[in-house]
Every structure is written in structure tokens, then in C-alpha cells.
Design an enzyme around this catalytic site. Structure first.
Site: not given
Ligand code: RNT
Ligand code: ZN
Length: 418
Positions: A184, A225, A227, A258, A261, A285, A293, A295, A325
Site C-alpha cells: 500500500w 491495496e 484506496k 480494505d 477504502h 483488510h 476515516d 480505520d 487493519d
């Protein structure tokens, strides 16, 4: 919770044609990779000249007690693992190299800087996964790493990628468990770029150079990965979903999806079957996006449940590598690990206990009324009793006991840290 309540649950599931013992066996055979970076807010332990500058990633919060040394981080991981049922894996970032205070450039990393992690993981029977670190570095400050217009900067990061694959292959070889190396990069721009094409052409070229040397897939697998946007890359991300999906299919690499993402209403669960139709394997992920956000700590929410349902329904567990993640610095970090992992495990268990054969058959018969009714009925099944049994068999506490364990560790260990 005693085994008697498990027997009752077992019977309720058996009446629906579901074997709880088979589900528990599948749980035990499906490790989830624990991300080391939750333990210290994605800091790592590099020389301050190397690791503490440059952007690309950001944890928010200031909860006391974070790990400040490798020893502390390892003790914290041990503590979290003691509260998590089953055998999991550990996901390392290159910036967690064991450098002994020395300054080693990232393009010069070798197994030597990770041997102590390999030994530590081997003693615990943990498999390792790996990530080159393309952020928190002076040469990442411009916001462009593998797609940087400067050939020298690009070359540095290509060398880092090559070094990391070699280290990962050694991790896989020594531990006898395939390592998944995930790429990533934060590359992108805050404002609208004029040229979206050139950085993507450079990224492809850099990746081709990194992956040029074949590595035994029993030792290492490469994942890429994507995003949608990040802080500082709001208007353009070089490694978009389309870029990496195309790259992975063309080069038969793993696609890393993810959960945080994509657009907020987009579900990665729906992407699993289509991606696996064309890419060899997947890395997930498991994360939780909240508005901008990506995460937050994983919880037992619908998106997480849908991911696990898709993996089970499509019989994809053998081709999917599951990792966590997230990094939340505003709560106890051992709790973040433990709650996030246990929630992901619960989602997996619920999926394994789903009356899927029944759902499939009413769907095939065109009886969508029964499908809807059955999906709603399944939500009230006693999976919590099966979860408690899984914890009991693995000698880890139930949910309340896990929190008590975290609080004790906070009092005796974390609160003593400067
Ligand atoms: C960042 C990506 C990436 C990182 C880790 C630390 O947006 O999700 O996976 O979180 O490499
Ligand atoms: Zn991620």
C-alpha cells in the site's frame, strides 16, 4: 457459560441442519492476521531520522500507555493474544524492524533486522505477514513514492519493495507458513491534478520492477491495496481500485480489499466473488470506515458480517487471507486489538452457523418471501452460546472476562509506562 448451554445451542442449530462442531473446527482452521501497528499508533521503531518524519498515515488520540519499545509491543501483543481464542497470525510493517537503535535505510533492510520477529513468532506458532512501509519517511514527504516523478526517489522505494519481498519469503520459509506481503502506498494529491496518467504509468513500472524476481508462492504471496482517498490525497489517488484490480488480474497478484477504502455506501463484501473470479486470491483488510476515516476498530456490524458471509457462502476461505487493519489511539490499544479481533471472529462464526443450504434452496425455488423470513430468523439464533464455548475450549475468557483482563494489564503494566 457452561457446556450445558452449548448443548442447547447445538440442538437448536442441528434442527436447522447446522453442525456447530464443524463450524468450530473451521474457526480453528481460519487464522486472522493481527496488525502490529495498532499497538503504537503506526509508529514503528526506526531511527528518529528515518521513521518520524513524512506523512502518509495518521492515528488520532492520545490514550496513555502505548508501546514505546519493541519489548513493550511484544508484551502487549502477547497480552492481546491471551484474550483471543484460537491460533492467529501477526502482521508486521517494515518500520517495526529490530534495529537496536542503529540507522538502517529502508532500501537496505534484510532478514537480519527481522530475525528476532521470526524467532519470536516461531516460539508462539504464529505465522507472519508483511508490509513494506511507504509512509513516515523523508522520501515520502512529497506525497509520491513508487509513482514519484524523480527516478532516484522511485528507485529508493523500488529497492525497499524488493528487500521486503526477500524478507517476507524468508519469514514464510523459516516459519513454514506462507507470508502475504501487502503493498500500500499513500501516493496521490490533495488538489485536482492535471496529469492523472503519468503517475499511474510510473507506478506500474515500479511494481513490475519490484515483482520481477519470482518467489516460491509457498513462502510469499504479493498483494496490492487500493484506496479511494486519504488525508492529503483527497482529489487523486494513484493506486485506485481500478488501477490495482487491473494490475492484479494482469499479473495474477492478490487483490487487497480494505473495508474502509471505498465510498461509504459501497460494500467490499459484494466485491469478493467478482474479484476472485479473475484474481487468484484475496487479502482482506477488515476495518471500519466512519465518514472520511477508514480505520476505526472493527465491530460486529453489518458490513463485517457481510464480508464473512460472502467468504463462507462462496466457499472462498481457502483463497482469502483475512487481516485486521485499524489503529485507534483514543482507547486502550490492547482493548482495540482484542475487541476488533473478537468481533471479526464472531462475524466469521455467525457466517459459519448460517442456514445457507436452506437459504439457497428457497432462493433457487424463487421463494423470496421465505428467504427474507429465514434471514431474519437466523439473526436470533444462539450463536453467542457457541462463541462462549469456543472461548472456553481455547482457555480464553468470555467477553466480560476479556475486558477484566485488559483492565488488570492496564493497571499493572500500561499505567506504569512513562
Ligand atoms: C492505509 C492502508 C494500509 C495501512 C497499513 C498500516 O490506508 O489501509 O493498509 O493501514 O499499511
Ligand atoms: Zn488497509
Amino acid at each position: 457459560m457452561n457446556s450445558q448451554s452449548y448443548s442447547i445451542a447445538q440442538q437448536i442449530y442441528a434442527d436447522l441442519g447446522i453442525d456447530t462442531e464443524a463450524a468450530l473446527q473451521k474457526m480453528a482452521a481460519t487464522p486472522i492476521s493481527l496488525q502490529c501497528w495498532q499497538g503504537d499508533d503506526v509508529g514503528g521503531f526506526e531511527h528518529p531520522d528515518v521513521g518520524l518524519s513524512g506523512g502518509g498515515i495518521q492515528a488520532t488520540g492520545n490514550y496513555p500507555g502505548k508501546a514505546r519499545t519493541l519489548e513493550q509491543l511484544r508484551a502487549d501483543i502477547d497480552q492481546a493474544l491471551s484474550l483471543i481464542p484460537g491460533k492467529q497470525r501477526l502482521n508486521l510493517h517494515a518500520c517495526y524492524a529490530d534495529l537496536d537503535g542503529k540507522k538502517v535505510e529502508r532500501n537496505e533492510y534484510s532478514t537480519a533486522q527481522f530475525q528476532s520477529w521470526i524467532d519470536w513468532s516461531g516460539e508462539r506458532g504464529l505465522g507472519l505477514d508483511f508490509n513494506p512501509t511507504y509512509f513516515s519517511h523523508p522520501l515520502a514527504e512529497s506525497g509520491f513514492t513508487l509513482s514519484n516523478a524523480d527516478a532516484g526517489v522511485r528507485g529508493y522505494w523500488v529497492e525497499h519493495g524488493i528487500a521486503c519481498r526477500k524478507i517476507a519469503a524468508e519469514m514464510g520459509r523459516q516459519l513454514g507458513k506462507t507470508c502475504v506481503t501487502n503493498f500500500w502506498i499513500p501516493d496521490g494529491s490533495k488538489d485536482v491534478p492535471a496529469d492523472r496518467k503519468a503517475p499511474r504509468l510510473r507506478l506500474e513500472e515500479s511494481l513490475d520492477r519490484i515483482f520481477a524476481e519470482p518467489i516460491d508462492p509457498a513462502h510469499n504471496l504479493d498483494a496490492v491495496e487500493s484506496k479511494l482517498f486519504g488525508i492529503g490525497s483527497e482529489s487523486y489517488v494513484v493506486g485506485s481500485h481500478e488501477f490495482y484490480l487491473g494490475y492484479a488480474v494482469k499479473n495474477q497478484k492478490l487483490v487487497c480489499l480494505d473495508a474502509g477504502h471505498f465510498h461509504p455506501t459501497e460494500s467490499i463484501a459484494d466485491k469478493i466473488s467478482s474479484t476472485l473470479q479473475f484474481a487468484p486470491e484475496l487479502l482482506l483488510h477488515v476495518s471500519r470506515g466512519v465518514r472520511w476515516d477508514s480505520d476505526h476498530v472493527v465491530i460486529l456490524d453489518d458490513p463485517t458480517r457481510s464480508i464473512m458471509e460472502e467468504l463462507v457462502r462462496g466457499d472462498f476461505l481457502g483463497r482469502a487471507h483475512i487481516g485486521l487493519d485499524f489503529f485507534d489511539a483514543s482507547i486502550n490499544r490492547i482493548a482495540a486489538w482484542t475487541i476488533g479481533m473478537r468481533s471479526a471472529q464472531k462475524a466469521l462464526l455467525i457466517a459459519l452457523l448460517e442456514p445457507y443450504a436452506k437459504l439457497q434452496s428457497v432462493e433457487a425455488a424463487g421463494d423470496f418471501t421465505s428467504r427474507l423470513a429465514l434471514l431474519e430468523q437466523a439473526k436470533a439464533l444462539p450463536w453467542g452460546l457457541v462463541w462462549s464455548e469456543y472461548c472456553r475450549r481455547n482457555n480464553v475468557p468470555d467477553d466480560a472476562g476479556a475486558l477484566a483482563g485488559i483492565k488488570t494489564y492496564e493497571k499493572t503494566v500500561l499505567s506504569q509506562r512513562a
